[in-house]
Motif scaffolding. Sequence first.
Motif, PDB file in Angstrom:
ATOM      1  N   GLY A  27      -5.737  -2.843  -4.972  1.00 15.00           N
ATOM      2  CA  GLY A  27      -5.965  -3.898  -5.951  1.00 15.00           C
ATOM      3  C   GLY A  27      -6.228  -3.353  -7.344  1.00 15.00           C
ATOM      4  N   ARG A  28      -7.043  -2.315  -7.433  1.00 12.63           N
ATOM      5  CA  ARG A  28      -7.337  -1.694  -8.729  1.00 12.63           C
ATOM      6  C   ARG A  28      -6.062  -1.110  -9.342  1.00 12.63           C
ATOM      7  N   PHE A  29      -5.295  -0.427  -8.497  1.00 12.96           N
ATOM      8  CA  PHE A  29      -4.036   0.170  -8.948  1.00 12.96           C
ATOM      9  C   PHE A  29      -3.098  -0.899  -9.527  1.00 12.96           C
ATOM     10  N   LEU A  30      -2.914  -1.978  -8.793  1.00 13.14           N
ATOM     11  CA  LEU A  30      -2.002  -3.036  -9.238  1.00 13.14           C
ATOM     12  C   LEU A  30      -2.540  -3.766 -10.474  1.00 13.14           C
ATOM     13  N   HIS A  31      -3.829  -3.980 -10.508  1.00 10.17           N
ATOM     14  CA  HIS A  31      -4.441  -4.653 -11.664  1.00 10.17           C
ATOM     15  C   HIS A  31      -4.228  -3.844 -12.944  1.00 10.17           C
ATOM     16  N   GLN A  32      -4.346  -2.519 -12.841  1.00 11.62           N
ATOM     17  CA  GLN A  32      -4.139  -1.652 -14.008  1.00 11.62           C
ATOM     18  C   GLN A  32      -2.697  -1.714 -14.499  1.00 11.62           C
ATOM     19  N   ARG A  33      -1.796  -2.137 -13.643  1.00 16.72           N
ATOM     20  CA  ARG A  33      -0.387  -2.229 -14.009  1.00 16.72           C
ATOM     21  C   ARG A  33       0.032  -3.644 -14.393  1.00 16.72           C
ATOM     22  N   GLY A  34      -0.952  -4.523 -14.545  1.00 16.34           N
ATOM     23  CA  GLY A  34      -0.675  -5.842 -15.090  1.00 16.34           C
ATOM     24  C   GLY A  34      -0.403  -6.931 -14.077  1.00 16.34           C
ATOM     25  N   PHE A  35      -0.829  -6.747 -12.854  1.00 15.31           N
ATOM     26  CA  PHE A  35      -0.650  -7.785 -11.842  1.00 15.31           C
ATOM     27  C   PHE A  35      -1.991  -8.450 -11.591  1.00 15.31           C
ATOM     28  N   TYR A  36      -1.973  -9.788 -11.556  1.00 19.25           N
ATOM     29  CA  TYR A  36      -3.220 -10.549 -11.485  1.00 19.25           C
ATOM     30  C   TYR A  36      -3.106 -11.700 -10.492  1.00 19.25           C
ATOM     31  N   GLY A  37      -4.243 -12.284 -10.201  1.00 20.40           N
ATOM     32  CA  GLY A  37      -4.336 -13.539  -9.464  1.00 20.40           C
ATOM     33  C   GLY A  37      -3.657 -13.543  -8.116  1.00 20.40           C
ATOM     34  N   GLU A  38      -2.946 -14.618  -7.868  1.00 22.44           N
ATOM     35  CA  GLU A  38      -2.318 -14.832  -6.571  1.00 22.44           C
ATOM     36  C   GLU A  38      -1.315 -13.732  -6.230  1.00 22.44           C
ATOM     37  N   VAL A  39      -0.552 -13.295  -7.216  1.00 17.54           N
ATOM     38  CA  VAL A  39       0.425 -12.225  -6.981  1.00 17.54           C
ATOM     39  C   VAL A  39      -0.285 -10.979  -6.458  1.00 17.54           C
ATOM     40  N   LEU A  40      -1.391 -10.667  -7.048  1.00 18.45           N
ATOM     41  CA  LEU A  40      -2.168  -9.491  -6.648  1.00 18.45           C
ATOM     42  C   LEU A  40      -2.635  -9.631  -5.196  1.00 18.45           C
ATOM     43  N   GLY A  41      -3.292 -10.730  -4.895  1.00 20.76           N
ATOM     44  CA  GLY A  41      -3.824 -10.934  -3.545  1.00 20.76           C
ATOM     45  C   GLY A  41      -2.751 -10.959  -2.477  1.00 20.76           C
ATOM     46  N   SER A  97       7.970  -6.930  -8.460  1.00 17.23           N
ATOM     47  CA  SER A  97       7.507  -5.719  -9.152  1.00 17.23           C
ATOM     48  C   SER A  97       6.180  -5.228  -8.578  1.00 17.23           C
ATOM     49  N   ALA A  98       5.284  -6.148  -8.282  1.00 22.88           N
ATOM     50  CA  ALA A  98       3.986  -5.773  -7.702  1.00 22.88           C
ATOM     51  C   ALA A  98       4.195  -5.112  -6.346  1.00 22.88           C
ATOM     52  N   TYR A  99       5.080  -5.672  -5.557  1.00 25.37           N
ATOM     53  CA  TYR A  99       5.352  -5.111  -4.233  1.00 25.37           C
ATOM     54  C   TYR A  99       5.944  -3.701  -4.349  1.00 25.37           C
ATOM     55  N   LYS A 100       6.868  -3.550  -5.247  1.00 28.24           N
ATOM     56  CA  LYS A 100       7.499  -2.236  -5.430  1.00 28.24           C
ATOM     57  C   LYS A 100       6.467  -1.191  -5.872  1.00 28.24           C
ATOM     58  N   ALA A 101       5.661  -1.538  -6.857  1.00 31.84           N
ATOM     59  CA  ALA A 101       4.634  -0.610  -7.346  1.00 31.84           C
ATOM     60  C   ALA A 101       3.601  -0.325  -6.259  1.00 31.84           C
ATOM     61  N   GLY A 102       3.147  -1.377  -5.586  1.00 33.07           N
ATOM     62  CA  GLY A 102       2.103  -1.223  -4.573  1.00 33.07           C
ATOM     63  C   GLY A 102       2.554  -0.458  -3.357  1.00 33.07           C
ATOM     64  N   SER A 103       3.799  -0.641  -2.944  1.00 32.74           N
ATOM     65  CA  SER A 103       4.320   0.044  -1.756  1.00 32.74           C
ATOM     66  C   SER A 103       4.313   1.557  -1.933  1.00 32.74           C
ATOM     67  N   LYS A 104       4.720   2.002  -3.083  1.00 28.20           N
ATOM     68  CA  LYS A 104       4.738   3.446  -3.349  1.00 28.20           C
ATOM     69  C   LYS A 104       3.322   4.017  -3.271  1.00 28.20           C
ATOM     70  N   TYR A 105       2.398   3.332  -3.928  1.00 30.18           N
ATOM     71  CA  TYR A 105       1.022   3.825  -3.995  1.00 30.18           C
ATOM     72  C   TYR A 105       0.317   3.718  -2.640  1.00 30.18           C
ATOM     73  N   ALA A 106       0.574   2.667  -1.895  1.00 33.14           N
ATOM     74  CA  ALA A 106      -0.113   2.417  -0.630  1.00 33.14           C
ATOM     75  C   ALA A 106       0.118   3.526   0.380  1.00 33.14           C
ATOM     76  N   ASN A 107       1.267   4.161   0.322  1.00 27.54           N
ATOM     77  CA  ASN A 107       1.567   5.244   1.259  1.00 27.54           C
ATOM     78  C   ASN A 107       0.653   6.447   1.066  1.00 27.54           C
ATOM     79  N   LYS A 108       0.003   6.526  -0.074  1.00 23.96           N
ATOM     80  CA  LYS A 108      -0.918   7.633  -0.356  1.00 23.96           C
ATOM     81  C   LYS A 108      -2.336   7.331   0.121  1.00 23.96           C
ATOM     82  N   LEU A 109      -2.584   6.079   0.499  1.00 17.91           N
ATOM     83  CA  LEU A 109      -3.936   5.660   0.855  1.00 17.91           C
ATOM     84  C   LEU A 109      -4.168   5.732   2.359  1.00 17.91           C
ATOM     85  N   SER A 110      -5.403   5.949   2.717  1.00 18.48           N
ATOM     86  CA  SER A 110      -5.804   5.952   4.122  1.00 18.48           C
ATOM     87  C   SER A 110      -5.930   4.519   4.629  1.00 18.48           C
TER      88      SER A 110
END
Length: 166
Positions: free
Chosen positions: A137-151, A112-125
């Motif tokens: 990291g901030r984006f994923l943290h706000q969506r409930g991903f923490y710790g090792e999964v986040l990193g 789930s973290a990968y799916k959420a992060g992949s979409k958002y990452a394409n918008k970032l420089s």
Amino acid sequence: MSNHLTPKNQNDTSSLKAKSAALRLLSYRARSEKEICLRLQARFTEDVIHRTISALRDQGLLNDMSFAREWREKREKFKPRGAAIIKRELRQLGVDSNIIQETLSDFDDSSSAYKAGSKYANKLSLDDGSIFKRKLGRFLHQRGFYGEVLGLTIERIWRELLDQSD
């Protein structure tokens, strides 16, 4: 002959109105039993609400386990969130903690973290890796991903995007 409703007829009329109101709510989206109860409380007696909930349950139109599974599936598909947030949402919607636990027993935070992060990452420089990683990291943290999964997710997405840009 009188136009006044007898207590039994009033009860039948109230039950029909309560069921109609509940079905209208369910036509928009699936709901938990508690949600239906809360929405009906302002207009109907406890007895009428109880009978309505029982009838909807018997007809297979109201089932907290099915509701929780559907909520989870929609979250995973459309708005990926971490298990902690989905658990909190289901609790706020009145789903029993045993049902929540069973629903999330095989939840894959990494996916789930990968799916959420992949979409958002394409918008970032990609110009500055530290800014990219901090924003993701901030984006994923706000969506409930923490710790090792986040990193691990941040590093995986960063590496994949760098490989694509080469």
